[in-house]
Design an enzyme around this catalytic site. Structure first.
Site, short mmCIF file in Angstrom:
data_model
loop_
_atom_site.label_atom_id
_atom_site.label_comp_id
_atom_site.label_asym_id
_atom_site.label_seq_id
_atom_site.Cartn_x
_atom_site.Cartn_y
_atom_site.Cartn_z
CG PHE B 181 56.06 21.89 60.72
CD1 PHE B 181 57.53 21.58 60.70
CD2 PHE B 181 55.31 22.80 61.29
CE1 PHE B 181 58.18 22.06 61.87
CE2 PHE B 181 56.31 23.11 62.64
CZ PHE B 181 57.54 23.01 62.89
CG ASP B 287 48.25 22.25 61.89
OD1 ASP B 287 48.19 23.46 61.84
OD2 ASP B 287 49.37 21.67 62.04
CE LYS B 318 53.30 29.11 61.84
NZ LYS B 318 54.53 29.78 61.87
CB THR B 343 49.83 24.87 85.50
OG1 THR B 343 50.23 23.91 86.27
CG2 THR B 343 49.67 26.28 86.41
#
Lengths: 460, 460
Positions: B181, B287, B318, B343
């Site tokens: 994931f 990750d 997280k 931005t």
């Protein structure tokens, strides 16, 4: 003018402290695009103050993302409110464990300004994310209709999607327009068509691109040509939708293409898009990331169009200081839970801040103010264009509040010269200067801005 | 145990007020995944309190994203600090107009915990965004190498990328693993391979998927089989990299596959990935969105591997309460400004909060504490597995702090029963219960958790 603070520039721009500070930052964080380093504590209202003590009238407002001014008292109060403190300290996975006040915050804030025809919201953290979430909702709706209501997913779909293969991962497209900017994620970037610097070297989906009308100015002298141009673009849109190699599930468009050069189209053009998308079951997404929250003299720019039926989804970010999409059709809520989902689903701290912004805008009639000031600013820019016809071309945005722009020969050089006069403005497209004042930009700021333009152009 | 607050459950879960509140919310915001509605003001430390007054020991912590407890005093102080208030009120376009304190906040906060071998950072707003930004950096590096250092972009590249066509928009891939994931954007979702609910109906890039080792437990009884399995997966990785239809520019992997079922692999496997990626110039992205910030008994889970050379990029979110990626190789900064840009480039308010979290973790040795408590928790779970061998299988995570999991027959039912006993836990994969306590989960909370497991399993 009474009440107008004057800009103050005491150093070259960027100043020595800005330069040293950016250099230090660049060791750990890409600082090559830094214009100057800011002392936000000293910035106030329409004025931004850099670390060298230079004070600029800010007509760029953080790439169009400051709604009600630096250190706005209502926002200062909101930032210290119990709700914001709680949201900062106890960040929830909103989809699973929302706060007891999440419902009220949405209803008293963002939903209070939900565009006509919408009454539901999905929150996000950036315009890019909001657009991608909207695409996903549109794609799931498309497949839901194809599959048939209540029909279960097949085993083949379930398995193939884990391999990124059909039929589970189908070829579905989103149509966008030449010169558009919709973000930098892999999906939103596939809809962004503004500049190579945004897209080069990044894989993209094979999605269709339609021409955005190229209007000629002044509008009242080119009615016939412009109507023909818009008709041509509409025909191209329908041709692309009906002939693309895969289903076009959504069409996304900015009311005014901003990054791409402040390109406008008429209400009739957008009504045409509404008609074509409705006819072909294409979800009509209006990307109000840059135009929303009062920037064009209405709360949402698409209100200028008076459509026969509302857009299907409206995405927002920037001046909202949070992000997400509004919609009305409950079929845009996917068939089961957890399909449109992520850990945070936006940031409640920023959503509470947004509520304060909305109240400030509504209580002080800032959209109306900006519409009014924008008209005066337009008149001054028209005079400027008369005086400097070579340097101020294709002036555009009339009737769109202070969301004004014009083409010029060397936009980057102009921006640099304006900064050294204490005016912070920005460019877009390849030859355009865009004005993005805050909603609190007042009559008293117009002469400051215009004097600077005249100084630069007079010396050119 | 002294100091341990007991859970209190006075209603069915979800309670009547939670239910009514979620129903009201669902009118405007998809609330179908709401477990219960929370009173965060009453929640404290490891305990979450719902609107019906039920108090749960929270061993799920907002899908693994609460680092140091609800209403942590250090975070409360940070939330009211001038820097956070300023960042909330004056949100900058960081890339253009950073605050004078941005450099210091990065160095005193996130960079203080930069993984070994990294000294640069790019900030983002979610794990999904962080991963996509990492992919883009890897792809730009790949093309930079192909193009040759200092070689200008060709006109063909510049024009074709605006059409989403080659050579400007090339076919470049990221390799990920089965059951992984990595997020829900169109790029990160193309690397996510966990469940159909995450992926179905969404177009995906044709990127390679390698098998993640399926280890047999207990590990010490299956050394040979597990080594063979990891070897097989490594060979597959190299085969995919060398034979894929387009260049594999990056490989992304979770140190422990979380959403996909808490799947582990050995340090040797990850060293193998480091070797293969180095050999083929593939950017090795770890990750650490779920495993980072002390979750596994080290600050970063990949520290457990003692690699011969560090990963190229490490993404986080997280528990950091903000997001981004760390890296060391300056070639991962694109060749020109504005290529990796947006931005906001993250949210400084959340980055300041992150600094407070980091100080709290380091000052109170919370990673060491969690490692220690995790060991004890592991021992208790081993006893539980002995007593309920049918219901507690494949217990895993030994030596990884309190990042523990086991398989069970009906994980969703177990979670429901645990909630009605005042324990909030979560599932992952198809048959797994995952424990994701906060770093402040103490010895005194272990018996509360274990008693509940024993009550549920004893009644089964």
């Amino acid at each position: 003018m009474p009440g107008a603070v004057l800009p103050e520039v005491a150093t070259q721009i960027p100043g020595p402290i800005s330069k040293a500070s950016a250099k230090k930052l660049d060791e750990v964080f890409d600082a090559r695009a830094v214009h100057f380093v800011v002392d936000y504590d000293k910035s106030e209202g329409n004025y931004i103050v850099d670390v060298d003590g230079n004070r600029y009238l800010d007509v760029y407002s953080q790439i169009a993302s400051v709604p009600v001014g630096y250190n706005n008292p209502a926002m200062l109060a909101a930032a210290q409110s119990p709700d914001v403190i709680s949201a900062l300290v106890n960040r929830p996975a909103i989809g699973n464990f929302p706060s007891r006040w999440w419902n009220d915050i949405l209803r008293e804030g963002l939903l209070r300004v939900a565009p006509a025809g919408t009454d539901k919201i999905f929150t996000a953290q950036s315009g890019s994310e909001a657009n991608e979430l909207a695409f996903k909702a549109a794609m799931m709706l498309w497949r839901r209709r194809e599959r048939g209501e209540g029909v279960a997913w097949t085993q083949e779909e379930i398995e193939s999607c884990l391999d990124n293969a059909k039929p589970g991962s189908p070829d579905l497209a989103v149509l966008a327009f030449k010169n558009s900017f919709h973000g930098r994620g892999f999906g939103s970037l596939s809809c962004t068509r503004s500049k190579a610097v945004h897209k080069l070297d990044i894989p993209a989906f094979n999605w269709p691109k339609a021409d955005f009308p190229v209007l000629q100015y002044p509008l009242d002298k080119h009615e016939k040509e412009n109507a023909a141009e818009e008709k041509r673009c509409l025909e191209q849109v329908e041709m692309l939708i009906t002939s693309w190699h895969c289903p076009v599930t959504a069409l996304i468009i900015e009311p005014i293409q901003s990054e791409g050069g402040d390109n406008h189209a008429s209400p009739a053009f957008f009504q045409g898009l509404r008609d074509i998308t409705a006819k072909h079951n294409v979800v009509f997404i209006v990307d109000e990331v840059q135009t929303g929250f009062g920037a064009t003299g209405k709360f949402w720019a698409h209100e200028h169009w008076h459509l026969s039926s509302p857009p299907d989804m409206i995405t927002f970010s920037k001046r909202a200081q949070c992000a997400g999409y509004f919609f009305g059709n409950e079929k845009l809520v996917p068939d089961t839970a957890y399909r449109q989902f992520n850990t945070w689903i936006g940031d409640p701290a920023r959503v509470v801040m947004s509520k304060a912004i909305i109240h400030e805008i509504l209580d002080k009639n800032l959209v109306e103010k900006s519409a009014r000031v924008g008209e005066k600013l337009w008149a001054e820019l028209e005079l400027l264009a008369l005086d400097y016809p070579e340097l101020v071309q294709n002036l555009r945005g009339k009737g769109k509040g202070a969301f004004l722009a014009f083409d010029t020969r060397e936009p980057a050089a102009l921006v640099g010269k304006m900064r050294s006069l204490g005016i912070n403005i920005g460019t877009c497209g390849t030859r355009t200067v865009r004005l993005r004042p805050m909603l609190i930009f007042g009559d008293e700021h117009i002469p400051i801005l215009m004097d600077a333009f005249r100084k630069v152009f007079g010396a050119a």
